[in-house]
Enzyme design. Structure first.
Site, PDB file in Angstrom:
ATOM      1  CG  ASP A  37      -1.970   1.057   1.229  1.00  0.00           C
ATOM      2  OD1 ASP A  37      -1.712   2.156   0.699  1.00  0.00           O
ATOM      3  OD2 ASP A  37      -3.067   0.805   1.764  1.00  0.00           O
ATOM      4  CB  SER A  45      -1.090  14.708 -13.029  1.00  0.00           C
ATOM      5  OG  SER A  45      -1.742  15.779 -12.399  1.00  0.00           O
ATOM      6  CE  LYS A  88      -4.610  12.017  -9.704  1.00  0.00           C
ATOM      7  NZ  LYS A  88      -3.669  10.862  -9.731  1.00  0.00           N
TER       8      LYS A  88
END
Length: 275
Positions: A71, A148, A166
């Site tokens: 993770d 992004s 982002k």
């Protein structure tokens, strides 16, 4: 897959590419394009089952694959994954920070935990990967690519969490490019548009509005994972050796008119989900 028609099939032979969130979608598509060009591939994600299936697809290209569950929010787990990848494949030459989370949520109904979850997966996860990969990338004078989104520079309805994450990634990318250039490390962001057969397109768009979506894209088509994979290969190749600190948009011009169509479609999706 067209990438081998334009690049040498052994362009990345002997190189190691590590893709976070590489078990599916755009990230797996990126990994496949690198595999087609001879790279050894490491992928991580939260589901080992999904990673195993992806690894089988990647091995079909004749490449070595390391698939390890990790993770990106867990810095220690990422460090262990990077160490395993280096032991099996060699120091990484390219890091693709692709792990992400997303869902539609009106800002007034978005919980602090929901906001934090996306920030942690996208932004913190990208930082963790970048930070833990530094020594290997310094050794190889490698490249970092961040996946992004248009939400980073154009406001989109029901995406306040994603926009913040982002935008943070893109500024982090520029800081890394500025600071680590002296080590020969390049960093760039890729901004995909609507990409076919991805979880993002399924979650964020209404299938009934598909024709309107396509008609609003200046190039009159949605994208493919290979569109993104080919760009990733270019940005990591010697052809792009003087490109760093850039946000490279690959969306067919989708974001040029703004986010009005997305906003309308997203509202339809929310209504269908919540009534």
């Amino acid at each position: 897959m067209l990438v081998t028609q334009y690049f040498l099939k052994d362009l990345f032979k002997g190189k190691t590419v590590f893709v976070t969130g590489g078990g599916s979608g755009i990230n797996l598509g990126v990994a496949k394009n690198f595999a087609a060009l001879g790279a050894n591939i490491a992928i991580c994600g939260r589901s080992q089952e999904k990673l195993n299936a992806a690894a089988a697809d990647l091995r079909a290209f004749g490449t070595k694959v390391c698939a390890v569950s990790a993770d990106v929010r867990d810095s220690a787990a990422l460090e262990a994954a990077f160490e395993q990848s280096k032991a099996e494949l060699g120091a990484m030459d390219v890091l693709v920070c692709g792990a992400a989370g997303n869902f539609l949520a009106p800002a007034e109904k978005l919980s602090a935990n929901g906001f934090k979850t996306v920030i942690d997966i996208d932004l913190l996860g990208s930082f963790n990967a970048t930070h833990k990969a530094f020594e290997q990338l310094k050794e190889t004078r490698g490249t970092i690519l961040y996946i992004s989104a248009g939400m980073a520079y154009i406001p989109h309805a029901f995406q306040v969490h994603v926009g913040a994450a982002k935008a943070g990634i893109d500024m982090m990318m520029k800081n890394i490019a500025l600071e680590w250039g002296r080590f020969g490390i390049r960093a760039n962001s890729i901004v995909p548009g609507s990409i076919e057969e991805t979880e993002g397109l399924k979650r964020l768009s209404d299938p009934a509005e598909k024709e309107k979506l396509v008609a609003a894209v200046p190039l009159l088509r949605t994208g493919t994972v290979d569109d993104i994979g080919q760009l990733a290969a270019f940005l990591s190749s010697p052809l792009a050796s003087y490109i760093t600190g850039c946000v490279v948009v690959c969306d067919g011009g989708q974001n040029l008119p703004g986010s009005a169509l997305f906003n309308a479609t997203a509202e339809l999706v929310l209504r269908a989900q919540h009534g």
